[in-house]
Design a protein around this motif. Structure first.
Motif, PDB file in Angstrom:
ATOM      1  N   GLU A  87       0.833  -1.206   0.000  1.00  0.00           N
ATOM      2  CA  GLU A  87       0.000   0.000   0.000  1.00  0.00           C
ATOM      3  C   GLU A  87       0.869   1.257   0.000  1.00  0.00           C
ATOM      4  O   GLU A  87       0.591   2.224  -0.689  1.00  0.00           O
ATOM      5  N   TYR A 108       3.840   1.476  -1.217  1.00  0.00           N
ATOM      6  CA  TYR A 108       4.449   1.575  -2.542  1.00  0.00           C
ATOM      7  C   TYR A 108       3.475   2.212  -3.541  1.00  0.00           C
ATOM      8  O   TYR A 108       3.804   3.158  -4.252  1.00  0.00           O
ATOM      9  N   LEU A 109       2.242   1.694  -3.561  1.00  0.00           N
ATOM     10  CA  LEU A 109       1.240   2.220  -4.502  1.00  0.00           C
ATOM     11  C   LEU A 109       0.901   3.671  -4.176  1.00  0.00           C
ATOM     12  O   LEU A 109       0.730   4.504  -5.068  1.00  0.00           O
ATOM     13  N   ARG A 145       3.744   5.994  -5.197  1.00  0.00           N
ATOM     14  CA  ARG A 145       3.784   6.120  -6.659  1.00  0.00           C
ATOM     15  C   ARG A 145       2.719   7.105  -7.130  1.00  0.00           C
ATOM     16  O   ARG A 145       2.955   7.922  -8.014  1.00  0.00           O
ATOM     17  N   ARG A 146       1.563   7.034  -6.505  1.00  0.00           N
ATOM     18  CA  ARG A 146       0.471   7.940  -6.877  1.00  0.00           C
ATOM     19  C   ARG A 146       0.846   9.387  -6.564  1.00  0.00           C
ATOM     20  O   ARG A 146       0.551  10.305  -7.336  1.00  0.00           O
ATOM     21  N   GLU A 192       3.376  10.615  -9.087  1.00  0.00           N
ATOM     22  CA  GLU A 192       2.706  10.841 -10.386  1.00  0.00           C
ATOM     23  C   GLU A 192       2.019  12.205 -10.376  1.00  0.00           C
ATOM     24  O   GLU A 192       2.011  12.920 -11.372  1.00  0.00           O
ATOM     25  N   GLY A 198      -4.167   7.867   5.004  1.00  0.00           N
ATOM     26  CA  GLY A 198      -4.910   7.051   4.048  1.00  0.00           C
ATOM     27  C   GLY A 198      -4.314   7.136   2.654  1.00  0.00           C
ATOM     28  O   GLY A 198      -3.317   7.816   2.418  1.00  0.00           O
ATOM     29  N   PHE A 199      -4.945   6.436   1.748  1.00  0.00           N
ATOM     30  CA  PHE A 199      -4.457   6.417   0.375  1.00  0.00           C
ATOM     31  C   PHE A 199      -4.685   7.791  -0.255  1.00  0.00           C
ATOM     32  O   PHE A 199      -5.751   8.373  -0.092  1.00  0.00           O
ATOM     33  N   PRO A 200      -3.674   8.334  -0.968  1.00  0.00           N
ATOM     34  CA  PRO A 200      -3.833   9.689  -1.511  1.00  0.00           C
ATOM     35  C   PRO A 200      -4.933   9.754  -2.555  1.00  0.00           C
ATOM     36  O   PRO A 200      -5.082   8.846  -3.375  1.00  0.00           O
ATOM     37  N   HIS A 201      -5.675  10.815  -2.491  1.00  0.00           N
ATOM     38  CA  HIS A 201      -6.708  11.015  -3.497  1.00  0.00           C
ATOM     39  C   HIS A 201      -6.596  12.435  -4.024  1.00  0.00           C
ATOM     40  O   HIS A 201      -6.689  13.391  -3.268  1.00  0.00           O
ATOM     41  N   PHE A 202      -6.360  12.556  -5.315  1.00  0.00           N
ATOM     42  CA  PHE A 202      -6.231  13.875  -5.917  1.00  0.00           C
ATOM     43  C   PHE A 202      -7.325  14.014  -6.960  1.00  0.00           C
ATOM     44  O   PHE A 202      -7.520  13.108  -7.784  1.00  0.00           O
ATOM     45  N   ARG A 220      -9.082  14.848 -10.360  1.00  0.00           N
ATOM     46  CA  ARG A 220      -8.513  14.843 -11.717  1.00  0.00           C
ATOM     47  C   ARG A 220      -8.288  16.282 -12.157  1.00  0.00           C
ATOM     48  O   ARG A 220      -9.187  17.103 -12.098  1.00  0.00           O
TER      49      ARG A 220
END
Lengths: 643, 136
Positions: free
Chosen positions: A105, A107-108, A111-112, A115, A209-213, A215
């Motif tokens: 998690e 790693y992903l 990477r996000r 990006e 938590g998991f990043p959320h950007f 669009r």
């Protein structure tokens, strides 16, 4: 030996009880130092075939990488010539799953985040281009990924029969105006598109938590424009550009009957898949369509000619090895070509054996074929060699100047450019704060332990790099061995040491050691331009190390002296090599060997046998026969005390 | 130790990437692309499923509702495995379901994912459900 508190022992015993039923194994890897960026050693953690490790990169950030174990071992133990020490930790099934999930998690997630840094840069650049367009400029273009298979049109032939058939299938399925209507909708959407009014300061890279950007404007614009290109390529039934595919006449590329049938059948299925893709809700369907349509044309050409026709799958940003380097390393390139050819043949054998072709199978064939054809062309056509930095996926881009400028007041666009610039700069700052490398507090060791800690996994003892010397890779390995439930320790020798051990097994051990002790007569090592200037290897001679170090220091200073007059000729290469050589000779005077020499390529027949799968299949069995270069130590059941 | 300390600050935890370049001609350094190797088709699919499942689990635990963002991220992830048209790959849906199961999403959330991702295709919805059930 580091003292182990009784508490740690108790925790360890509890952990043992927990996984008694079905233990799994996690390997903590300590990789010895070499010169340059690896002078402090390195650390990694391995779960089966996956290795996670943190690397220090430009511009001063530490990033989590994931590598295939075989490649990791080849890169570090063989090319980098560094000995690896493995501490195998037995854990419960649930602990194993939690740890792997946490690393995956992270790693992903990282990477996000990285990006997004590139996306924000693209956002600002696109807005600048559109502003220039609005002010009457015509020069700027956008590069559209996937467009390079069809655009700019090279006008070499009429419509493609394969594309015409696809077009007909689409029109039969959705109606005669389907393509035109969809294109009109996209144009209207592009004209209405407006940059988001999000406050750039709210985009937080460190949020839990998991990043959320959301669009970004450029992502939405590019997706729509790419879809428009896809529709145009379809509507005009454009043929592939001549430079977008490989069509060698090599007899080896002749298709066998089963292979031909399998590829024809896949082309039929692909026609249906592309038709459905046109109505997909995914926002980025345009690129997938362009790549799929290009593949369809290549497949149909294969069927017609009876020879395998493959798209050129090298991404536009591939590194290029100049022709002069290819000539210099011709032997290595020939060996690589043979290796690539073997893999290509294995992939084809799967299809010839009757395996149904789907996108994953075809992508593997395409990638293997591209690797072989590129190496073959470099040799037979005496040309530069492209080297991909990521997966081989057909993604040729094309410059596109027919841009649709959204209906926005000029002031709004100016404001959006400023906002995008602020977002880009702010994000880069926060990225540096969050992911900045620090030799002591945030390095390849500290982050492994932080991630283990974040997983809430109980491995026997909480390693805290903040208040100890555990941030140093070799110290951390000792701590792991002393406090975690390590059931086995093993060592994978560096490539040179491993080869040397094999050679010394013969009768003339002294003569072999003498010959291999220096860079001049060594048959294992060949001078690598990446290495600093040195003469004698010091990693396998402890008592003589200061003496050898003195010789290396003198030689390096000699290189510095020789490098000064050579400065205009070699642009400082000899001088810099001598300076680094002198620097890395200094620790040798104090019995510390950092430099081991490295290799830019090792032929297949000289590489150590891959031990990845065998190590794991063998688990902790003491009876196992280990491959050459691997020594093991199996720990008895815990008899440690808190002393 | 002093001598080692002299050179240690030069850098740490990095690798001389230039020396890899020749070897990368045959095999990329990344796990994902390596997993597309022809020698291990089963491993390639497993690696893809694990990535999609891990991503879905992480996404579902942190966010709700942005299905376009989810789809775009799946698209990027799939490309790392050589797949452009992930909607046609049944493994994608099973892996998404598995990730949702591991994230322990509610039945209502599961329904929302099925509705938004299957596009009315019962096979895709069933694959999500199958993956979800296998992870519970």
């Amino acid at each position: 030996v580091r003292p182990v508190p009784l508490l740690a022992l108790a925790a360890l015993l509890l952990a043992r009880a927990a996984f008694a039923a079905s233990p799994r194994f996690v390997d903590y890897l300590y990789i010895e130092a070499n010169e340059g960026g690896s002078s402090g050693g390195h650390a990694a953690i391995r779960f089966g075939d996956e290795v996670y490790h943190f690397q220090h990169e430009r511009p001063g950030v530490l990033r989590l990488h994931r590598d295939d174990w075989r490649h990791f071992r080849y890169a570090y133990a063989v090319l980098e010539n560094r000995t690896m020490h493995t501490s195998r930790v037995a854990v419960a099934e649930a602990t194993y799953a939690r740890l792997r999930e946490e690393f995956s998690e992270r790693y992903l997630s990282e990477r996000r985040v990285f990006e997004q840094r590139d996306v924000l840069c693209d956002d600002r650049m696109l807005l600048e281009v559109l502003l220039a367009r609005q002010r009457g400029g015509t020069g700027a273009t956008l590069r559209i990924r996937g467009g390079g298979f069809f655009f700019p049109e090279d006008g070499r032939s009429g419509p493609s029969a394969a594309a015409l058939a696809l077009r007909m299938h689409v029109l039969e399925t959705y109606g005669p105006d389907a393509i035109g209507q969809r294109a009109a909708e996209i144009r209207a959407e592009l004209a209405r598109l407006a940059p988001a009014s999000d406050d750039p300061a709210t985009i937080d890279v460190a949020a839990p938590g998991f990043p959320h950007f959301p669009r970004t404007f450029s992502t939405r614009y590019r997706d729509l424009l790419t879809a428009l290109l896809a529709l145009r390529a379809l509507d005009d039934a454009l043929p592939l550009r001549r430079d977008a595919y490989w069509s060698p006449t090599d007899a080896g590329l002749q298709l066998e009957a089963t292979e031909r049938r399998a590829l024809d059948a896949y082309a039929d299925r692909l026609t249906g898949e592309l038709t459905r893709l046109l109505r997909s809700a995914r926002p980025d369907w345009g690129f997938a369509f362009l790549a799929g349509m290009a593949r369809l044309e290549a497949l149909r050409a294969s069927g017609e000619t009876g020879r395998l026709v493959l798209l050129d799958a090298f991404p536009p940003e591939s590194e290029v090895m100049p022709r002069s380097s290819v000539r210099q390393r011709r032997e290595a390139v020939l060996d690589l070509r043979a290796e690539a050819d073997d893999e290509f043949m294995r992939t084809r054998a799967r299809i010839q054996g009757g395996e149904t072709v789907d996108e994953a199978t075809f992508a593997a064939l395409e990638a293997a074929g591209n690797r072989f054809l590129e190496l073959d062309a470099a040799i037979t056509q005496d040309r530069a060699l492209r080297v991909p930095s990521g997966p081989l996926l057909p993604s040729r881009d094309a410059p596109w100047s027919d841009l649709i400028v959204p209906h926005l007041p000029s002031d709004d666009l100016v404001r959006s450019v400023a906002q995008a610039r602020a977002a880009e700069e702010g994000f880069a700052r926060r990225l540096q704060d969050r992911y900045g490398y620090n030799l002591i507090t945030r390095n390849c060791v500290s982050e492994i332990f932080r991630t283990v800690s974040a997983a809430g996994a109980d491995l026997g003892w909480h390693v805290d790099t903040g208040w100890s010397l555990d941030f140093i890779p070799f110290v951390s390995a000792r701590t792991v061995n002393a406090t975690w439930n390590v059931v086995q320790q093993s060592t994978i020798r560096s490539y040179r040491r491993s080869r040397l051990d094999d050679m010394v097994g013969g009768d003339n051990a002294f003569r072999v050691r003498l010959r291999e002790s220096n860079v001049v007569t060594s048959t294992i090592y060949r001078r690598n331009a990446d290495d600093s200037f040195f003469v004698l290897f010091t990693d396998d001679v402890v008592p003589l190390r200061p003496l050898f170090g003195t010789v290396n220091l003198a030689a390096a200073l000699g290189a510095v002296a020789a490098g000064l007059p050579l400065l205009p000729v070699d642009h400082g290469h000899t001088l810099w090599s001598g300076v680094r050589g002198a620097l890395f000779s200094l620790p040798e005077l104090a019995f510390v060997s950092l430099r081991k020499g490295s290799f830019d390529y090792v032929p297949r027949d000289r590489r150590p046998r891959d031990t990845g799968a065998e190590i794991f299949a063998g688990a902790a069995s003491a009876e196992r026969r280990w491959p050459a270069g691997v020594t093991t130590f199996t720990r008895r059941p815990p008899a440690r005390t808190g002393a | 130790v002093l001598a080692a300390a002299m050179v240690a600050p030069l850098a740490g935890c990095s690798v001389s990437v230039s020396s890899w370049s020749l070897s990368k001609s045959v095999r990329s350094s990344s796990h994902s692309s390596d997993s597309s190797s022809s020698s291990s088709p089963g491993a390639a699919e497993r690696a893809y499923r694990e990535d999609v499942s891990d991503y879905t689990r992480a996404f579902a635990r942190s966010h709700r509702g942005d299905f376009q963002g989810f789809q775009a991220d799946i698209g990027r992830l799939a490309e790392e495995h050589g797949i452009t048209n992930w909607e046609e790959n049944p493994a994608t849906y099973t892996a998404i379901g598995e990730g949702l199961g591991r994230a322990k999403v509610s039945d209502a959330e599961l329904m929302a994912y099925k509705r938004n991702l299957s596009g009315g295709d019962a096979t895709k919805a069933a694959a999500i459900q199958e993956g979800f059930d296998s992870a519970r």
